[in-house]
Design a protein around this motif. Structure first.
Motif, mmCIF file in Angstrom:
data_model
loop_
_atom_site.group_PDB
_atom_site.id
_atom_site.type_symbol
_atom_site.label_atom_id
_atom_site.label_comp_id
_atom_site.label_asym_id
_atom_site.label_seq_id
_atom_site.Cartn_x
_atom_site.Cartn_y
_atom_site.Cartn_z
ATOM 1 N N LEU A 13 3.893 5.635 -5.506
ATOM 2 C CA LEU A 13 3.959 5.696 -6.965
ATOM 3 C C LEU A 13 2.852 6.566 -7.534
ATOM 4 O O LEU A 13 3.093 7.407 -8.424
ATOM 5 C CB LEU A 13 3.868 4.272 -7.546
ATOM 6 N N ILE A 14 1.628 6.378 -7.025
ATOM 7 C CA ILE A 14 0.498 7.155 -7.550
ATOM 8 C C ILE A 14 0.693 8.647 -7.288
ATOM 9 O O ILE A 14 0.508 9.483 -8.183
ATOM 10 C CB ILE A 14 -0.825 6.655 -6.937
ATOM 11 N N ILE A 15 1.072 8.991 -6.056
ATOM 12 C CA ILE A 15 1.262 10.402 -5.715
ATOM 13 C C ILE A 15 2.392 11.016 -6.539
ATOM 14 O O ILE A 15 2.281 12.142 -7.038
ATOM 15 C CB ILE A 15 1.540 10.553 -4.207
ATOM 16 N N GLN A 28 0.826 -1.206 0.000
ATOM 17 C CA GLN A 28 0.000 0.000 0.000
ATOM 18 C C GLN A 28 0.861 1.256 0.000
ATOM 19 O O GLN A 28 0.557 2.222 -0.713
ATOM 20 C CB GLN A 28 -0.933 -0.018 1.200
ATOM 21 N N VAL A 29 1.933 1.264 0.775
ATOM 22 C CA VAL A 29 2.826 2.429 0.787
ATOM 23 C C VAL A 29 3.461 2.614 -0.585
ATOM 24 O O VAL A 29 3.565 3.734 -1.101
ATOM 25 C CB VAL A 29 3.900 2.263 1.881
ATOM 26 N N LEU A 30 3.891 1.492 -1.190
ATOM 27 C CA LEU A 30 4.508 1.571 -2.514
ATOM 28 C C LEU A 30 3.520 2.107 -3.547
ATOM 29 O O LEU A 30 3.859 2.993 -4.350
ATOM 30 C CB LEU A 30 5.009 0.187 -2.937
ATOM 31 N N ILE A 71 3.935 14.558 -10.956
ATOM 32 C CA ILE A 71 4.664 14.787 -12.208
ATOM 33 C C ILE A 71 3.697 15.164 -13.333
ATOM 34 O O ILE A 71 3.889 16.162 -14.041
ATOM 35 C CB ILE A 71 5.473 13.538 -12.585
ATOM 36 N N LEU A 72 2.650 14.348 -13.495
ATOM 37 C CA LEU A 72 1.692 14.622 -14.565
ATOM 38 C C LEU A 72 0.937 15.921 -14.318
ATOM 39 O O LEU A 72 0.652 16.675 -15.267
ATOM 40 C CB LEU A 72 0.707 13.454 -14.690
ATOM 41 N N SER A 73 0.601 16.184 -13.045
ATOM 42 C CA SER A 73 -0.103 17.437 -12.748
ATOM 43 C C SER A 73 0.759 18.638 -13.093
ATOM 44 O O SER A 73 0.265 19.644 -13.621
ATOM 45 C CB SER A 73 -0.498 17.485 -11.267
ATOM 46 N N SER A 101 -7.049 13.980 -10.382
ATOM 47 C CA SER A 101 -5.936 13.402 -9.615
ATOM 48 C C SER A 101 -6.441 12.720 -8.350
ATOM 49 O O SER A 101 -5.994 11.620 -7.993
ATOM 50 C CB SER A 101 -4.922 14.492 -9.254
ATOM 51 N N LEU A 102 -7.361 13.377 -7.654
ATOM 52 C CA LEU A 102 -7.924 12.785 -6.447
ATOM 53 C C LEU A 102 -8.673 11.486 -6.767
ATOM 54 O O LEU A 102 -8.555 10.492 -6.038
ATOM 55 C CB LEU A 102 -8.859 13.791 -5.773
ATOM 56 N N LEU A 103 -9.399 11.481 -7.887
ATOM 57 C CA LEU A 103 -10.119 10.272 -8.300
ATOM 58 C C LEU A 103 -9.133 9.138 -8.592
ATOM 59 O O LEU A 103 -9.354 7.985 -8.183
ATOM 60 C CB LEU A 103 -10.977 10.584 -9.531
ATOM 61 N N VAL A 104 -8.040 9.475 -9.281
ATOM 62 C CA VAL A 104 -7.014 8.461 -9.575
ATOM 63 C C VAL A 104 -6.410 7.923 -8.283
ATOM 64 O O VAL A 104 -6.163 6.719 -8.140
ATOM 65 C CB VAL A 104 -5.916 9.060 -10.481
#
Length: 525
Positions: free
Chosen positions: A20-22, A14-16, A27-29, A180-183
């Motif tokens: 990665l998602i954040i 979960q931490v990984l 980066i994408l944001s 981003s929040l949805l992702v």
């Protein structure tokens, strides 16, 4: 194992995933934010330029700029366009930059500010610029106004305040933040479902626990003397311990090899199909008999594999023979005790009858017999061999067989690499066969000899039996062959030959019809 600093697999995953998602979201944001800002600024700049260009092309604007005083309809037109496009200002000026129209009527008649009119008035260019005017920093679209002779007679400036551009950009940025929040939520839910699935597959065990169990399993499999083989539902080998590799004479790794290619008669495929356990089944393996137990591996009601264990039957037989010899030795001692008690009763009777000389003769004969055997056994210094001989002496006495230990027999303690159970099997079978050979003879004599000289130990057992017939000789060591009546026979000499071969020794037979047989065993130290 100390698990004080061990982090659970669920937490790690979960931490990984969240990290990665954040990281990807940031980066994408950042990239999308930059693109969005550039696009917003470019689109509003193009809108300003397009509006300014369209206004400059209107004939009424050109005519109004050729008058000495700015007409009111020019101010009205500029305010209408400003409202329609949502611009902060629409300014129209003459070739000197004097305002003819402006949102703030007090600025009409004054010179345009910002210092960005030269390219339109002097170079006749259409362009977008950034400058600070009377209303603040703004993004402006500039367009020159031409008369019929294509001379520049004025300029149109349409602008959006930078503050408004930022407001529009941040509104669009809110959409990016929402996505981003949805992702992040979807990724977190996916990570949670993934960790649940993995923990289900690992039966709730953590990686360090699985590693510990694997190490323990490898240690257990390496110490177990039984050969163990496991296959999956595709009949491919998934595990084979060292004992199984030795039985199958396999030196390389055979994982993912079809079981039929390395052990054609394992019968593990049958258990895979039936799902029924088979226990203690005899199987021929490389000219050796092994006892096999096959157990299906069942998961969710389906057979997903088979685990089979193999025990060398000769080892089992050795153990049985050793126990048999111990039992025989015990019975011999009991018989010897019974015989000794009978002699004591005879001696008591002679003494009561006052036949003292006969009593003395009986005692001397018994003493001489015991002393002779004791002196010869004294030369045998290995306790296991000595125990075997003592048991056979008692058995021979019970069977009325003259069991003689050769006067020249000599044996030091045997080396440790010669297994005691195997030694019992060798000597026990040879002496018992000799007893059987002389049992029906008038001269019942069996001689045992041992020689411990040089690099070899030699055991010899000679009987006064009828000898081995020539036509029988080729079958003497064949499993199950016997000239004696009764079941479960024909394995003794076969076991002896196999054990001698495993010990790196040799075996010889010297026989003559009517004169007996001598079995000689040569074992390297």
């Amino acid at each position: 194992m100390n698990n004080k600093f061990n982090v659970s697999l669920k937490t790690k995953i979960q931490v990984l995933i969240f990290t990665l998602i954040i990281s990807i979201i940031f980066i994408l944001s950042g990239i999308f934010t930059y693109w969005e800002y550039e696009q917003t600024e470019d689109s509003m700049g193009q809108m300003a330029l397009q509006t300014a260009s369209n206004l400059s092309y209107m004939p009424s604007v050109g005519k109004a700029l050729q008058r000495e005083e700015p007409p009111e309809e020019l101010q009205t037109l500029s305010l209408q366009i400003q409202e329609r496009v949502g611009a902060e200002f629409v300014v129209i000026g003459d070739e000197e930059g004097i305002r003819y129209a402006h949102p703030d009527e007090e600025q009409i008649g004054r010179k345009m500010v910002g210092g960005d009119n030269e390219r339109a008035l002097e170079d006749e260019k259409y362009y977008v610029s950034k400058a600070e005017g009377t209303l603040g920093p703004s993004l402006r679209g500039k367009a020159p106004v031409f008369n019929e002779e294509q001379e520049v007679i004025g300029i149109v400036s349409v602008g959006f305040l930078m503050e408004d551009i930022y407001t529009t950009f941040f509104k669009r940025l809110g959409n990016i933040a929402g996505v981003s929040l949805l992702v992040l939520v979807i990724g977190g839910a996916g990570g949670y479902m993934l960790t649940r699935s993995i923990r289900k597959d690992t039966m709730g065990l953590e990686p360090y626990q699985i590693a510990s169990l694997y190490q323990q399993r490898e240690a257990v499999l390496s110490t177990v003397k039984e050969g163990i083989v496991a296959i999956d539902q595709h009949q491919k080998v998934t595990m084979m311990n060292a004992a199984a590799r030795n039985l199958l004479h396999m030196e390389s790794d055979v994982t993912n090899t079809y079981i039929k290619d390395i052990f054609p008669n394992s019968e593990m495929e049958r258990v895979l199909r039936s799902g029924i356990e088979e226990r203690d089944q005899e199987v021929s393996l490389n000219d050796r008999m092994v006892v096999a137990t096959r157990t299906p591996v069942i998961e969710n009601g389906e057979v997903v594999g088979v685990v089979a264990s193999f025990r060398d039957k000769s080892e089992v037989r050795e153990m049985v023979n050793a126990l048999s010899e111990i039992q025989s030795y015990s019975e011999g001692l009991r018989s010897q005790t019974h015989e000794h008690a009978n002699k004591m009763y005879v001696l008591l009777g002679l003494l009561q009858l006052k036949n003292y000389q006969e009593a003395i003769d009986l005692i001397e004969d018994e003493f001489q017999s015991v002393q002779s055997q004791s002196n010869r056994l004294y030369q045998i210094k290995d306790d296991t061999v000595k125990a075997i001989l003592l048991g056979k002496i008692s058995k021979a006495s019970e069977l009325k067989i003259d069991f003689i230990i050769d006067e020249s027999a000599f044996l030091e303690p045997v080396p440790e690499h010669i297994n005691r159970a195997r030694l019992v099997t060798i000597l026990g079978n040879l002496i018992d066969n000799a007893f059987d050979a002389v049992y029906d003879q008038s001269n019942k004599e069996v001689v045992f000899s041992a020689t411990d000289v040089g690099k070899e130990i030699i055991f010899e057992v000679t009987d006064s039996g009828p000898g081995i017939r020539e036509e029988v000789m080729p079958y003497v060591f064949k499993k199950g062959f016997s000239t004696k009546k009764g079941g479960q026979r024909g394995f003794g000499l076969s076991n002896v030959k196999d054990i001698v071969a495993e010990l790196g020794g040799t075996f010889e037979i010297d026989t003559e019809n009517g004169k007996g047989t001598t079995f000689s065993v040569f074992i390297s130290k």
